[in-house]
Write a protein that holds these residues in place. Structure first.
Motif, PDB file in Angstrom:
ATOM      1  N   GLY A   1       0.658  -1.195   0.053  1.00 56.89           N
ATOM      2  CA  GLY A   1      -0.062   0.043  -0.219  1.00 56.89           C
ATOM      3  C   GLY A   1       0.992   1.075  -0.256  1.00 56.89           C
ATOM      4  O   GLY A   1       0.264   2.207  -0.263  1.00 56.89           O
ATOM      5  N   ALA A   2       2.122   1.218   0.282  1.00 58.15           N
ATOM      6  CA  ALA A   2       3.139   2.422   0.209  1.00 58.15           C
ATOM      7  C   ALA A   2       4.206   1.941  -0.297  1.00 58.15           C
ATOM      8  O   ALA A   2       5.395   1.912   0.296  1.00 58.15           O
ATOM      9  CB  ALA A   2       3.258   3.033   1.518  1.00 58.15           C
ATOM     10  N   PRO A   3       4.549   1.594  -1.702  1.00 55.86           N
ATOM     11  CA  PRO A   3       5.611   0.992  -2.291  1.00 55.86           C
ATOM     12  C   PRO A   3       7.046   2.069  -2.298  1.00 55.86           C
ATOM     13  O   PRO A   3       7.979   1.594  -2.691  1.00 55.86           O
ATOM     14  CB  PRO A   3       5.303   0.678  -3.642  1.00 55.86           C
ATOM     15  CG  PRO A   3       4.021   1.438  -3.992  1.00 55.86           C
ATOM     16  CD  PRO A   3       3.294   1.560  -2.566  1.00 55.86           C
ATOM     17  N   TRP A   4       6.615   3.271  -2.006  1.00 56.27           N
ATOM     18  CA  TRP A   4       7.692   4.303  -1.868  1.00 56.27           C
ATOM     19  C   TRP A   4       8.587   3.805  -0.534  1.00 56.27           C
ATOM     20  O   TRP A   4       9.680   4.511  -0.661  1.00 56.27           O
ATOM     21  CB  TRP A   4       7.065   5.582  -1.909  1.00 56.27           C
ATOM     22  CG  TRP A   4       6.057   5.862  -0.960  1.00 56.27           C
ATOM     23  CD1 TRP A   4       6.091   6.400   0.335  1.00 56.27           C
ATOM     24  CD2 TRP A   4       4.571   5.602  -1.153  1.00 56.27           C
ATOM     25  NE1 TRP A   4       5.090   6.567   0.783  1.00 56.27           N
ATOM     26  CE2 TRP A   4       3.981   6.222   0.006  1.00 56.27           C
ATOM     27  CE3 TRP A   4       3.784   5.269  -2.269  1.00 56.27           C
ATOM     28  CZ2 TRP A   4       2.713   6.269  -0.047  1.00 56.27           C
ATOM     29  CZ3 TRP A   4       2.463   5.489  -2.153  1.00 56.27           C
ATOM     30  CH2 TRP A   4       1.872   5.921  -0.941  1.00 56.27           C
ATOM     31  N   TRP A   5       8.208   3.001   0.190  1.00 59.97           N
ATOM     32  CA  TRP A   5       8.725   2.631   1.474  1.00 59.97           C
ATOM     33  C   TRP A   5       9.621   1.280   1.069  1.00 59.97           C
ATOM     34  O   TRP A   5       8.825   0.219   0.963  1.00 59.97           O
ATOM     35  CB  TRP A   5       8.164   2.542   2.631  1.00 59.97           C
ATOM     36  CG  TRP A   5       7.646   4.056   3.218  1.00 59.97           C
ATOM     37  CD1 TRP A   5       6.415   4.694   3.394  1.00 59.97           C
ATOM     38  CD2 TRP A   5       8.454   4.808   3.989  1.00 59.97           C
ATOM     39  NE1 TRP A   5       6.668   5.826   4.097  1.00 59.97           N
ATOM     40  CE2 TRP A   5       7.963   6.198   4.184  1.00 59.97           C
ATOM     41  CE3 TRP A   5      10.007   4.680   4.222  1.00 59.97           C
ATOM     42  CZ2 TRP A   5       8.492   7.360   4.901  1.00 59.97           C
ATOM     43  CZ3 TRP A   5      10.649   5.991   4.780  1.00 59.97           C
ATOM     44  CH2 TRP A   5       9.903   6.990   5.168  1.00 59.97           C
ATOM     45  N   LEU A   6      10.973   1.479   1.278  1.00 57.94           N
ATOM     46  CA  LEU A   6      11.789   0.196   0.999  1.00 57.94           C
ATOM     47  C   LEU A   6      12.312  -0.159   2.275  1.00 57.94           C
ATOM     48  O   LEU A   6      12.889   0.348   3.005  1.00 57.94           O
ATOM     49  CB  LEU A   6      12.745   0.491   0.115  1.00 57.94           C
ATOM     50  CG  LEU A   6      12.350   1.003  -1.406  1.00 57.94           C
ATOM     51  CD1 LEU A   6      13.469   1.314  -2.299  1.00 57.94           C
ATOM     52  CD2 LEU A   6      11.301   0.046  -1.805  1.00 57.94           C
ATOM     53  N   GLY A   7      12.356  -1.525   2.724  1.00 58.23           N
ATOM     54  CA  GLY A   7      13.016  -2.094   3.793  1.00 58.23           C
ATOM     55  C   GLY A   7      14.426  -2.215   3.437  1.00 58.23           C
ATOM     56  O   GLY A   7      14.673  -2.761   2.310  1.00 58.23           O
ATOM     57  N   VAL A   8      15.594  -1.690   4.151  1.00 61.85           N
ATOM     58  CA  VAL A   8      16.980  -1.821   3.784  1.00 61.85           C
ATOM     59  C   VAL A   8      17.798  -2.257   4.827  1.00 61.85           C
ATOM     60  O   VAL A   8      17.807  -1.705   5.698  1.00 61.85           O
ATOM     61  CB  VAL A   8      17.405  -0.228   3.260  1.00 61.85           C
ATOM     62  CG1 VAL A   8      18.928  -0.531   2.790  1.00 61.85           C
ATOM     63  CG2 VAL A   8      16.619   0.349   2.207  1.00 61.85           C
TER      64      VAL A   8
ATOM     65  N   LEU B   1       7.505  19.049  -2.346  1.00 60.50           N
ATOM     66  CA  LEU B   1       7.028  19.674  -3.466  1.00 60.50           C
ATOM     67  C   LEU B   1       7.387  18.922  -4.763  1.00 60.50           C
ATOM     68  O   LEU B   1       8.342  18.205  -5.031  1.00 60.50           O
ATOM     69  CB  LEU B   1       8.260  20.781  -3.458  1.00 60.50           C
ATOM     70  CG  LEU B   1       8.311  21.948  -2.584  1.00 60.50           C
ATOM     71  CD1 LEU B   1       9.611  22.819  -2.563  1.00 60.50           C
ATOM     72  CD2 LEU B   1       7.206  22.570  -1.916  1.00 60.50           C
ATOM     73  N   GLY B   2       6.299  18.935  -5.470  1.00 63.31           N
ATOM     74  CA  GLY B   2       6.211  18.269  -6.708  1.00 63.31           C
ATOM     75  C   GLY B   2       4.977  16.775  -6.564  1.00 63.31           C
ATOM     76  O   GLY B   2       4.102  17.163  -5.924  1.00 63.31           O
ATOM     77  N   ASP B   3       5.199  16.239  -7.354  1.00 60.19           N
ATOM     78  CA  ASP B   3       4.279  14.861  -7.552  1.00 60.19           C
ATOM     79  C   ASP B   3       4.734  13.796  -6.834  1.00 60.19           C
ATOM     80  O   ASP B   3       5.464  13.053  -7.059  1.00 60.19           O
ATOM     81  CB  ASP B   3       4.205  14.643  -9.069  1.00 60.19           C
ATOM     82  CG  ASP B   3       3.096  13.520  -9.209  1.00 60.19           C
ATOM     83  OD1 ASP B   3       2.298  13.193  -8.459  1.00 60.19           O
ATOM     84  OD2 ASP B   3       3.274  12.897 -10.416  1.00 60.19           O
ATOM     85  N   PHE B   4       3.997  13.727  -5.632  1.00 62.89           N
ATOM     86  CA  PHE B   4       4.208  12.655  -4.598  1.00 62.89           C
ATOM     87  C   PHE B   4       3.705  11.357  -5.245  1.00 62.89           C
ATOM     88  O   PHE B   4       2.706  11.227  -5.545  1.00 62.89           O
ATOM     89  CB  PHE B   4       3.817  12.689  -3.071  1.00 62.89           C
ATOM     90  CG  PHE B   4       4.092  11.995  -2.262  1.00 62.89           C
ATOM     91  CD1 PHE B   4       5.488  11.866  -1.582  1.00 62.89           C
ATOM     92  CD2 PHE B   4       3.407  10.847  -2.065  1.00 62.89           C
ATOM     93  CE1 PHE B   4       5.597  11.002  -0.662  1.00 62.89           C
ATOM     94  CE2 PHE B   4       3.500   9.998  -1.078  1.00 62.89           C
ATOM     95  CZ  PHE B   4       4.826   9.994  -0.656  1.00 62.89           C
ATOM     96  N   PRO B   5       4.583  10.225  -4.845  1.00 60.06           N
ATOM     97  CA  PRO B   5       5.891  10.223  -4.534  1.00 60.06           C
ATOM     98  C   PRO B   5       7.014  10.082  -5.665  1.00 60.06           C
ATOM     99  O   PRO B   5       7.938   9.380  -5.426  1.00 60.06           O
ATOM    100  CB  PRO B   5       5.865   8.826  -3.946  1.00 60.06           C
ATOM    101  CG  PRO B   5       4.835   8.014  -4.519  1.00 60.06           C
ATOM    102  CD  PRO B   5       3.740   8.978  -5.260  1.00 60.06           C
ATOM    103  N   HIS B   6       6.727  10.412  -6.632  1.00 59.88           N
ATOM    104  CA  HIS B   6       7.233  10.226  -8.077  1.00 59.88           C
ATOM    105  C   HIS B   6       8.393  11.137  -8.294  1.00 59.88           C
ATOM    106  O   HIS B   6       9.452  10.907  -8.893  1.00 59.88           O
ATOM    107  CB  HIS B   6       6.527   9.830  -9.345  1.00 59.88           C
ATOM    108  CG  HIS B   6       5.310   8.861  -9.025  1.00 59.88           C
ATOM    109  ND1 HIS B   6       5.566   7.596  -9.009  1.00 59.88           N
ATOM    110  CD2 HIS B   6       4.074   9.107  -9.086  1.00 59.88           C
ATOM    111  CE1 HIS B   6       4.425   7.029  -8.786  1.00 59.88           C
ATOM    112  NE2 HIS B   6       3.478   7.924  -8.716  1.00 59.88           N
ATOM    113  N   ARG B   7       8.024  12.636  -8.320  1.00 63.84           N
ATOM    114  CA  ARG B   7       8.934  13.630  -8.753  1.00 63.84           C
ATOM    115  C   ARG B   7       8.791  14.665  -7.817  1.00 63.84           C
ATOM    116  O   ARG B   7       7.859  15.204  -7.182  1.00 63.84           O
ATOM    117  CB  ARG B   7       8.372  14.226  -9.914  1.00 63.84           C
ATOM    118  CG  ARG B   7       9.022  15.414 -10.722  1.00 63.84           C
ATOM    119  CD  ARG B   7       8.479  16.217 -11.554  1.00 63.84           C
ATOM    120  NE  ARG B   7       7.705  17.223 -10.945  1.00 63.84           N
ATOM    121  CZ  ARG B   7       6.350  17.429 -10.903  1.00 63.84           C
ATOM    122  NH1 ARG B   7       5.686  16.414 -11.498  1.00 63.84           N
ATOM    123  NH2 ARG B   7       5.758  18.297 -10.410  1.00 63.84           N
TER     124      ARG B   7
END
Length: 317
Positions: free
Chosen positions: A136-143, A222-228
């Motif tokens: 549901g929030a693929p902009w978060w990565l487990g690292v 600022l911009g197009d979350f979460p892409h730009r």
């Protein structure tokens, strides 16, 4: 990396039950640090500046009906807080490094071996250490290897960010720091009272307009979350004093990093306040001063930090 359903802005580890975060495997007990801070007058926190507030009664919560119902921001209600002191800034990397040097503390991110990093910020050397995304929030990565001293994973560091807020710290880590320093986390009511800066029921620490006269007042997306991201230099933390203080002298109580409070949100979770550099009106407007969210006490992210409070009987060195 195991996750539990939660707001998009606060990915976290799966709770282990209603007592999660309160047992012997959590918090200051890991270091043998006393659960009770030193007596008033023995404040060891290095480099902190304090706003000493007299306390009082204020309107707490969302006065504009702009919050998420599930966050329980409203209704706005009269709340009274006693006199207290609170950090004018979030705890910085330099301050947390002093704590680690003095105690040998290993954060939850280091003990678990992983933490959450925003996808655009993962260091090139850390790409092979990505172990999963958040449903549901693929902009978060487990690292693997992401921690307070390597915020974007292996290959990154904080040498040039001494004055930025420390991140990848759990509620347990914040409690350990506070116990060592002779301070505490603010209550949620204290945090909001201080963050409002003396303004009655305003949206933000500076008033109701997000960018008064076109002036940016906080570090959000600022911009197009979460892409730009349209922010010069890209998204990420800024120094703890990057923006002018509010009426009580506090910096960055909107945006930059989420801040832990002492309160329980519900079974096995703790309150976080303030929003972060990833908040945006089109997706998550939790940078408003009434906004709140939550996470499990051993969870850590690349946009999560804390600031300290103390009783006003204590004095700084």
């Amino acid at each position: 990396m195991s996750t539990s359903p939660r707001p998009c802005c606060a990915p976290g580890r799966t709770p282990h039950g209603p007592d999660h975060g309160t047992g012997p495997d959590h918090g200051p007990a890991l270091l043998g640090i006393p659960a009770v801070p030193p007596p008033p007058g023995d404040v060891r926190a290095p480099g902190h500046t304090w706003a000493e507030l007299p306390g009082g009664t204020f309107w707490m919560g969302d006065a504009f009906d702009e919050g998420y119902p599930a966050d329980h921001e409203g209704p706005a209600r009269r709340v009274t807080v006693a006199a207290f002191a609170i950090d004018t800034t979030a705890v910085s990397n330099a301050q947390f490094a002093a704590f680690v040097r003095a105690t040998g503390h290993r954060t939850d991110a280091e003990r678990f071996g992983t933490s959450f990093v925003f996808h655009q910020l993962v260091h090139p050397d850390a790409r092979r250490h990505v172990v999963g995304t958040v449903p549901g929030a693929p902009w978060w990565l487990g690292v693997e290897g992401a921690s307070w001293s390597a915020p974007e994973g292996p290959g990154s560091g904080v040498e040039d960010r001494a004055d930025h807020p420390v991140v990848h710290v759990s509620h347990d880590d914040a409690l350990a720091y506070c116990a060592w320093a002779g301070v505490r986390l603010p209550t949620e009511a204290e945090w909001e009272y201080a963050a409002r800066g003396g303004l009655n029921s305003a949206r933000y620490p500076w008033g109701d307009a997000f960018t008064p006269d076109g002036e940016e007042r906080c570090n959000t997306w600022l911009g197009d979350f979460p892409h730009r991201s349209d922010r010069p230099g890209g998204p990420g933390t800024v120094p703890v004093t990057a923006y002018p203080p509010n009426g009580h002298g506090l910096h960055n109580t909107s945006g930059n990093v989420w801040e832990w409070c002492s309160d329980a949100y519900g079974p096995g979770e703790r309150v976080i306040r303030g929003g972060s550099y990833l908040c945006h009106a089109s997706y998550c407007n939790r940078y408003r001063v009434a906004a709140r969210s939550h996470n499990t006490p051993d969870s850590s992210t690349g946009h999560g930090g804390f600031r300290c409070a103390r009783d006003t009987g204590a004095t700084t060195p």
